[in-house]
Design a protein around this motif. Structure first.
Motif, PDB file in Angstrom:
ATOM      1  N   MET A  14       0.772  -1.192  -0.168  1.00  0.00           N
ATOM      2  CA  MET A  14      -0.128  -0.047   0.023  1.00  0.00           C
ATOM      3  C   MET A  14       0.854   1.266  -0.025  1.00  0.00           C
ATOM      4  SD  MET A  14      -3.030   1.269   2.532  1.00  0.00           S
ATOM      5  CE  MET A  14      -1.772   2.289   3.840  1.00  0.00           C
ATOM      6  N   HIS A  15       2.042   1.184   0.843  1.00  0.00           N
ATOM      7  CA  HIS A  15       2.794   2.443   0.910  1.00  0.00           C
ATOM      8  C   HIS A  15       3.393   2.864  -0.380  1.00  0.00           C
ATOM      9  CE1 HIS A  15       3.145   2.032   5.585  1.00  0.00           C
ATOM     10  NE2 HIS A  15       1.906   2.599   5.084  1.00  0.00           N
ATOM     11  N   CYS A  16       3.863   1.817  -1.163  1.00  0.00           N
ATOM     12  CA  CYS A  16       4.688   1.731  -2.387  1.00  0.00           C
ATOM     13  C   CYS A  16       3.689   2.391  -3.478  1.00  0.00           C
ATOM     14  CB  CYS A  16       5.199   0.564  -2.890  1.00  0.00           C
ATOM     15  SG  CYS A  16       6.698  -0.032  -1.986  1.00  0.00           S
ATOM     16  N   MET A  17       2.375   1.761  -3.542  1.00  0.00           N
ATOM     17  CA  MET A  17       1.428   2.260  -4.286  1.00  0.00           C
ATOM     18  C   MET A  17       0.683   3.829  -4.148  1.00  0.00           C
ATOM     19  SD  MET A  17      -0.811  -0.998  -5.446  1.00  0.00           S
ATOM     20  CE  MET A  17      -1.399  -0.229  -6.981  1.00  0.00           C
ATOM     21  N   ALA A  18       1.094   4.288  -2.866  1.00  0.00           N
ATOM     22  CA  ALA A  18       0.468   5.531  -2.479  1.00  0.00           C
ATOM     23  C   ALA A  18       1.842   6.425  -2.541  1.00  0.00           C
ATOM     24  CB  ALA A  18      -0.183   5.567  -0.939  1.00  0.00           C
ATOM     25  N   GLY A  19       2.908   6.058  -2.879  1.00  0.00           N
ATOM     26  CA  GLY A  19       4.029   7.122  -2.939  1.00  0.00           C
ATOM     27  C   GLY A  19       4.527   7.314  -1.641  1.00  0.00           C
ATOM     28  N   LEU A  20       4.154   6.670  -0.499  1.00  0.00           N
ATOM     29  CA  LEU A  20       4.895   6.768   0.793  1.00  0.00           C
ATOM     30  C   LEU A  20       6.203   6.066   0.743  1.00  0.00           C
ATOM     31  CD1 LEU A  20       1.567   6.410   2.882  1.00  0.00           C
ATOM     32  CD2 LEU A  20       2.513   8.624   2.131  1.00  0.00           C
ATOM     33  N   THR A  41       4.575  14.736  -3.687  1.00  0.00           N
ATOM     34  CA  THR A  41       3.909  15.611  -2.710  1.00  0.00           C
ATOM     35  C   THR A  41       2.536  16.077  -3.567  1.00  0.00           C
ATOM     36  OG1 THR A  41       5.906  16.132  -1.507  1.00  0.00           O
ATOM     37  CG2 THR A  41       3.825  17.550  -1.063  1.00  0.00           C
ATOM     38  N   ARG A  42       2.873  16.470  -4.368  1.00  0.00           N
ATOM     39  CA  ARG A  42       1.735  17.092  -5.257  1.00  0.00           C
ATOM     40  C   ARG A  42       0.659  16.013  -5.508  1.00  0.00           C
ATOM     41  NH1 ARG A  42       4.161  19.012  -9.327  1.00  0.00           N
ATOM     42  NH2 ARG A  42       4.972  20.969  -8.500  1.00  0.00           N
ATOM     43  N   LEU A  43       1.125  14.840  -5.952  1.00  0.00           N
ATOM     44  CA  LEU A  43       0.181  13.750  -6.125  1.00  0.00           C
ATOM     45  C   LEU A  43      -0.695  13.239  -4.921  1.00  0.00           C
ATOM     46  CD1 LEU A  43      -0.563  11.353  -8.341  1.00  0.00           C
ATOM     47  CD2 LEU A  43       1.064   9.743  -6.799  1.00  0.00           C
ATOM     48  N   ARG A  44       0.200  13.192  -3.899  1.00  0.00           N
ATOM     49  CA  ARG A  44      -0.442  12.709  -2.739  1.00  0.00           C
ATOM     50  C   ARG A  44      -1.345  13.857  -2.283  1.00  0.00           C
ATOM     51  NH1 ARG A  44       4.956  10.774  -1.203  1.00  0.00           N
ATOM     52  NH2 ARG A  44       5.405  12.723  -0.192  1.00  0.00           N
ATOM     53  N   ARG A  45      -1.222  15.056  -2.526  1.00  0.00           N
ATOM     54  CA  ARG A  45      -1.980  16.172  -2.225  1.00  0.00           C
ATOM     55  C   ARG A  45      -3.443  16.024  -2.984  1.00  0.00           C
ATOM     56  NH1 ARG A  45       0.433  21.695  -3.108  1.00  0.00           N
ATOM     57  NH2 ARG A  45      -0.483  21.001  -5.270  1.00  0.00           N
ATOM     58  N   ASP A  46      -3.072  15.882  -4.215  1.00  0.00           N
ATOM     59  CA  ASP A  46      -4.175  16.138  -5.220  1.00  0.00           C
ATOM     60  C   ASP A  46      -5.010  15.154  -5.709  1.00  0.00           C
ATOM     61  OD1 ASP A  46      -3.469  19.144  -5.070  1.00  0.00           O
ATOM     62  OD2 ASP A  46      -2.293  18.981  -6.808  1.00  0.00           O
ATOM     63  N   SER A  71       6.610   5.541  -9.373  1.00  0.00           N
ATOM     64  CA  SER A  71       7.854   4.881  -8.719  1.00  0.00           C
ATOM     65  C   SER A  71       8.923   5.758  -9.342  1.00  0.00           C
ATOM     66  CB  SER A  71       8.020   3.509  -9.471  1.00  0.00           C
ATOM     67  OG  SER A  71       7.481   3.262 -10.560  1.00  0.00           O
ATOM     68  N   SER A  72       8.763   6.609 -10.222  1.00  0.00           N
ATOM     69  CA  SER A  72      10.176   7.424 -10.865  1.00  0.00           C
ATOM     70  C   SER A  72       9.669   8.960 -10.564  1.00  0.00           C
ATOM     71  CB  SER A  72      10.217   7.124 -12.309  1.00  0.00           C
ATOM     72  OG  SER A  72       9.051   7.760 -13.175  1.00  0.00           O
ATOM     73  N   MET A  73       8.801   9.456  -9.717  1.00  0.00           N
ATOM     74  CA  MET A  73       8.520  10.789  -9.433  1.00  0.00           C
ATOM     75  C   MET A  73       9.569  11.413  -8.545  1.00  0.00           C
ATOM     76  SD  MET A  73       4.488  11.106  -8.963  1.00  0.00           S
ATOM     77  CE  MET A  73       3.401  11.233 -10.544  1.00  0.00           C
TER      78      MET A  73
END
Length: 272
Positions: free
Chosen positions: A60-66, A90-95, A82-84
């Protein structure tokens, strides 16, 4: 096993391919994920289960960018997570992503309404009042919007957290043991809302849980063990989830006892 999209012509809202995550080096290396591939689709609630150390939270953490995978790829809403860079993450998780955790993580000095709209305030985005009303009515908190967290029950606080996760219209909501701190009645309220947000609002939700009852609210359950996807169950019931766990490892399965935490039932049950 339908870990990948049922209809190849319809792209998943999120996907992982050959995901590997290791910790440590040399002889001390731990392979938390060992080549996991999975698709998450809009309008579907997916539960992830497995004993402690199976890799479910890591997935879950890898898929959520955490967390960053050691190898493999993660794509969410058409973007390669995975390459961001950290800034883009941060923008992805926020938006584009929503999060619900076992701890409610509400700001105690803010009202329920202010906690719900906090992601939009941080992003300096305009509130869509019609969508706000839809979400608030879905969680049944219309008469609690002026209350602060300390004035709400645990179930109400978690419903505020769920509404906060949905307010930005995320591509995917990630829920990590969302009912772990709740009694059975409050758990049912929160799980009913999560399932309703999928069925009625078209939301995609992935939920890590130890609880077969919580998993029974999902459209499908993925079973992990030793960092690998080892089973899948569609249209689950709490009984069929327990049966699936027993079938995966009959030598280790034990019958549930009243009041016994589901983790005790499945500890070591889904062995490779």
């Amino acid at each position: 096993m339908r870990a990948l999209a049922a209809d190849p012509g319809v792209g998943p809202i999120a996907s992982a391919r050959d995901l590997v995550k290791t910790y440590g080096k040399g002889e001390a290396v731990v392979r938390a994920l060992d080549g996991v591939s999975v698709d998450l689709e809009a309008g579907e609630l997916t539960a992830i289960m497995g004993p402690s150390g199976s890799g479910k939270s890591t997935l879950m953490h890898c898929m959520a960018g955490l967390d960053s995978p050691t190898a493999g790829s993660v794509v969410v809403a058409g973007e390669e997570v995975s390459s961001m860079s950290e800034r883009r993450l941060t923008r992805l998780r926020r938006d584009r992503l929503g999060f619900v955790f076992q701890a409610f993580n509400l700001i105690p000095t803010l009202t329920a309404e202010e906690n719900i709209t906090l992601p939009l305030d941080i992003a300096r985005r305009r509130l869509d009042r019609d969508w706000f009303d839809t979400v608030v009515d879905a969680v049944g908190l219309r008469d609690r919007l002026d209350h602060r967290p300390g004035e709400l029950s645990g179930g109400q606080q978690q419903r505020v957290a769920c509404a906060r996760a949905l307010i930005s219209r995320p591509a995917v909501v990630f829920a990590d043991e969302p009912t772990g701190n709740l009694d059975s009645r409050s758990s049912a309220e929160v799980l009913g809302f999560l399932r309703g947000s999928v069925d009625e609002l078209g939301q995609a939700i992935v939920m890590v849980t130890h609880d077969p009852t919580a998993a029974s609210y999902a459209h499908r359950v993925l079973f992990l063990a030793d960092g690998r996807l080892v089973g899948e169950l569609e249209d689950p019931t709490s009984e069929s989830v327990l049966d699936a766990l027993r079938e995966l490892s009959p030598a280790h399965a034990q019958p549930a006892r009243p009041g016994r935490h589901a983790d005790d039932v499945v500890q070591g049950a889904v062995a490779r």
